[in-house]
Design a protein around this motif. Sequence first.
Motif, PDB file in Angstrom:
ATOM      1  N   ARG A 187      25.820  40.573 -97.535  1.00  0.00           N
ATOM      2  CA  ARG A 187      25.673  40.992 -96.135  1.00  0.00           C
ATOM      3  C   ARG A 187      24.822  39.982 -95.366  1.00  0.00           C
ATOM      4  O   ARG A 187      25.114  39.661 -94.214  1.00  0.00           O
ATOM      5  CB  ARG A 187      25.041  42.383 -96.070  1.00  0.00           C
ATOM      6  N   GLY A 188      23.786  39.479 -96.019  1.00  0.00           N
ATOM      7  CA  GLY A 188      22.944  38.471 -95.386  1.00  0.00           C
ATOM      8  C   GLY A 188      23.681  37.173 -95.108  1.00  0.00           C
ATOM      9  O   GLY A 188      23.269  36.401 -94.245  1.00  0.00           O
ATOM     10  N   SER A 189      24.774  36.950 -95.843  1.00  0.00           N
ATOM     11  CA  SER A 189      25.600  35.760 -95.631  1.00  0.00           C
ATOM     12  C   SER A 189      26.718  36.002 -94.626  1.00  0.00           C
ATOM     13  O   SER A 189      27.561  35.124 -94.411  1.00  0.00           O
ATOM     14  CB  SER A 189      26.198  35.296 -96.969  1.00  0.00           C
ATOM     15  N   GLY A 190      26.756  37.211 -94.055  1.00  0.00           N
ATOM     16  CA  GLY A 190      27.707  37.490 -92.984  1.00  0.00           C
ATOM     17  C   GLY A 190      28.947  38.250 -93.372  1.00  0.00           C
ATOM     18  O   GLY A 190      29.843  38.429 -92.550  1.00  0.00           O
ATOM     19  N   TYR A 191      29.012  38.730 -94.613  1.00  0.00           N
ATOM     20  CA  TYR A 191      30.185  39.463 -95.064  1.00  0.00           C
ATOM     21  C   TYR A 191      30.040  40.957 -94.799  1.00  0.00           C
ATOM     22  O   TYR A 191      28.932  41.502 -94.756  1.00  0.00           O
ATOM     23  CB  TYR A 191      30.429  39.241 -96.559  1.00  0.00           C
ATOM     24  N   ASP A 192      31.172  41.624 -94.641  1.00  0.00           N
ATOM     25  CA  ASP A 192      31.232  43.083 -94.571  1.00  0.00           C
ATOM     26  C   ASP A 192      31.397  43.583 -96.001  1.00  0.00           C
ATOM     27  O   ASP A 192      32.377  43.221 -96.670  1.00  0.00           O
ATOM     28  CB  ASP A 192      32.422  43.496 -93.692  1.00  0.00           C
ATOM     29  N   VAL A 193      30.455  44.386 -96.491  1.00  0.00           N
ATOM     30  CA  VAL A 193      30.429  44.754 -97.910  1.00  0.00           C
ATOM     31  C   VAL A 193      30.603  46.256 -98.086  1.00  0.00           C
ATOM     32  O   VAL A 193      29.966  47.051 -97.391  1.00  0.00           O
ATOM     33  CB  VAL A 193      29.112  44.308 -98.571  1.00  0.00           C
ATOM     34  N   VAL A 194      31.470  46.638 -99.030  1.00  0.00           N
ATOM     35  CA  VAL A 194      31.575  48.011 -99.498  1.00  0.00           C
ATOM     36  C   VAL A 194      31.256  48.006-100.985  1.00  0.00           C
ATOM     37  O   VAL A 194      31.399  46.981-101.657  1.00  0.00           O
ATOM     38  CB  VAL A 194      32.970  48.624 -99.227  1.00  0.00           C
ATOM     39  N   GLN A 195      30.822  49.152-101.525  1.00  0.00           N
ATOM     40  CA  GLN A 195      30.312  49.192-102.889  1.00  0.00           C
ATOM     41  C   GLN A 195      30.951  50.301-103.714  1.00  0.00           C
ATOM     42  O   GLN A 195      31.371  51.330-103.176  1.00  0.00           O
ATOM     43  CB  GLN A 195      28.791  49.390-102.870  1.00  0.00           C
ATOM     44  N   ALA A 196      31.015  50.057-105.034  1.00  0.00           N
ATOM     45  CA  ALA A 196      31.452  51.065-105.993  1.00  0.00           C
ATOM     46  C   ALA A 196      30.668  50.849-107.278  1.00  0.00           C
ATOM     47  O   ALA A 196      30.187  49.744-107.554  1.00  0.00           O
ATOM     48  CB  ALA A 196      32.953  50.968-106.247  1.00  0.00           C
ATOM     49  N   TRP A 197      30.558  51.927-108.097  1.00  0.00           N
ATOM     50  CA  TRP A 197      29.696  51.879-109.267  1.00  0.00           C
ATOM     51  C   TRP A 197      30.425  52.219-110.575  1.00  0.00           C
ATOM     52  O   TRP A 197      29.818  52.188-111.624  1.00  0.00           O
ATOM     53  CB  TRP A 197      28.517  52.836-109.074  1.00  0.00           C
ATOM     54  N   ASP A 198      31.719  52.529-110.517  1.00  0.00           N
ATOM     55  CA  ASP A 198      32.474  52.814-111.742  1.00  0.00           C
ATOM     56  C   ASP A 198      33.941  52.460-111.520  1.00  0.00           C
ATOM     57  O   ASP A 198      34.352  52.121-110.397  1.00  0.00           O
ATOM     58  CB  ASP A 198      32.319  54.269-112.178  1.00  0.00           C
ATOM     59  N   GLY A 199      34.740  52.518-112.604  1.00  0.00           N
ATOM     60  CA  GLY A 199      36.135  52.128-112.519  1.00  0.00           C
ATOM     61  C   GLY A 199      36.954  52.933-111.528  1.00  0.00           C
ATOM     62  O   GLY A 199      37.587  52.369-110.624  1.00  0.00           O
ATOM     63  N   PRO A 200      36.981  54.264-111.662  1.00  0.00           N
ATOM     64  CA  PRO A 200      37.760  55.069-110.719  1.00  0.00           C
ATOM     65  C   PRO A 200      37.305  54.883-109.272  1.00  0.00           C
ATOM     66  O   PRO A 200      38.132  54.802-108.352  1.00  0.00           O
ATOM     67  CB  PRO A 200      37.527  56.502-111.212  1.00  0.00           C
ATOM     68  N   GLY A 201      35.981  54.812-109.068  1.00  0.00           N
ATOM     69  CA  GLY A 201      35.476  54.611-107.713  1.00  0.00           C
ATOM     70  C   GLY A 201      35.888  53.274-107.137  1.00  0.00           C
ATOM     71  O   GLY A 201      36.131  53.151-105.931  1.00  0.00           O
ATOM     72  N   ALA A 202      35.970  52.254-107.993  1.00  0.00           N
ATOM     73  CA  ALA A 202      36.386  50.931-107.534  1.00  0.00           C
ATOM     74  C   ALA A 202      37.822  50.956-107.010  1.00  0.00           C
ATOM     75  O   ALA A 202      38.125  50.387-105.959  1.00  0.00           O
ATOM     76  CB  ALA A 202      36.262  49.927-108.678  1.00  0.00           C
ATOM     77  N   VAL A 203      38.716  51.601-107.748  1.00  0.00           N
ATOM     78  CA  VAL A 203      40.117  51.674-107.325  1.00  0.00           C
ATOM     79  C   VAL A 203      40.238  52.467-106.023  1.00  0.00           C
ATOM     80  O   VAL A 203      40.985  52.078-105.106  1.00  0.00           O
ATOM     81  CB  VAL A 203      40.982  52.300-108.439  1.00  0.00           C
ATOM     82  N   THR A 204      39.487  53.556-105.917  1.00  0.00           N
ATOM     83  CA  THR A 204      39.520  54.364-104.695  1.00  0.00           C
ATOM     84  C   THR A 204      39.012  53.566-103.495  1.00  0.00           C
ATOM     85  O   THR A 204      39.636  53.570-102.419  1.00  0.00           O
ATOM     86  CB  THR A 204      38.666  55.630-104.870  1.00  0.00           C
TER      87      THR A 204
END
Length: 233
Positions: A28-45
């Motif tokens: 984010r500090g480098s100017g990107y829009d960031v979304v986060q996930a913490w496990d496999g199923p959450g990543a796919v969602t």
Amino acid sequence: MPVNAAGARILVVEDEPVINQAVADRLRGSGYDVVQAWDGPGAVTQYESAQPDLVVLDVMLPGFDGHEVCRRIQAARPVPVLMLTARDDEADILIGLGVGADDYLTKPFRMRELVARVGALLRRVERAAELANRVDTPDLGDLRVDAAARRVWVGDAEIHLTPTEFDLLLCLARTPGDVLTRENLYAEVWGWPGASGTRTVDSHVKALRAKIGPDRIRTVHGIGYALEPGGSA
């Protein structure tokens, strides 16, 4: 797809909260829009809902691992993936490349290098289109490369390559028989001149050989690789 910080969305998938947040904050500090996930199923969602331009993906995750996440998201829509791995194990790395990862970092890593590799992978998308436009389909015997359609055949059998494997093959195919250094390949395919990503190149070459035939890419020890037009599967 955006190729610079402005507007590019990145999905960070990491089960360690401290690492996840540190990576997200740095991006984010480098100017990107960031979304986060913490496990496999959450990543796919999150991938399906956020439609990111790039994924930073840890291998070891709850639910199912990063390799399965990569396999699922690449089947839905190809996207650059930077894998994070705790083990500098070639077999583990080759599995990741085989399911569509473009590059990898071994933990612990420097945040500066992670940001640099993210930028390089985003630029690679643009360079892939430029490379396809510059390459006439060469005479490679029974190895046929359709640059515009991004398809490859060995004899009558079509070969499935990951996006990075295809870009690497296309780069080598521009000048069959000529030796390209690892540094040149990393600059051309990954878009990162001067980087020390030689092992990344070596791992992708090994994966590519497994698909098109081991004798088609010649190793010049200490220098780089050349595509042999008369190689056999």
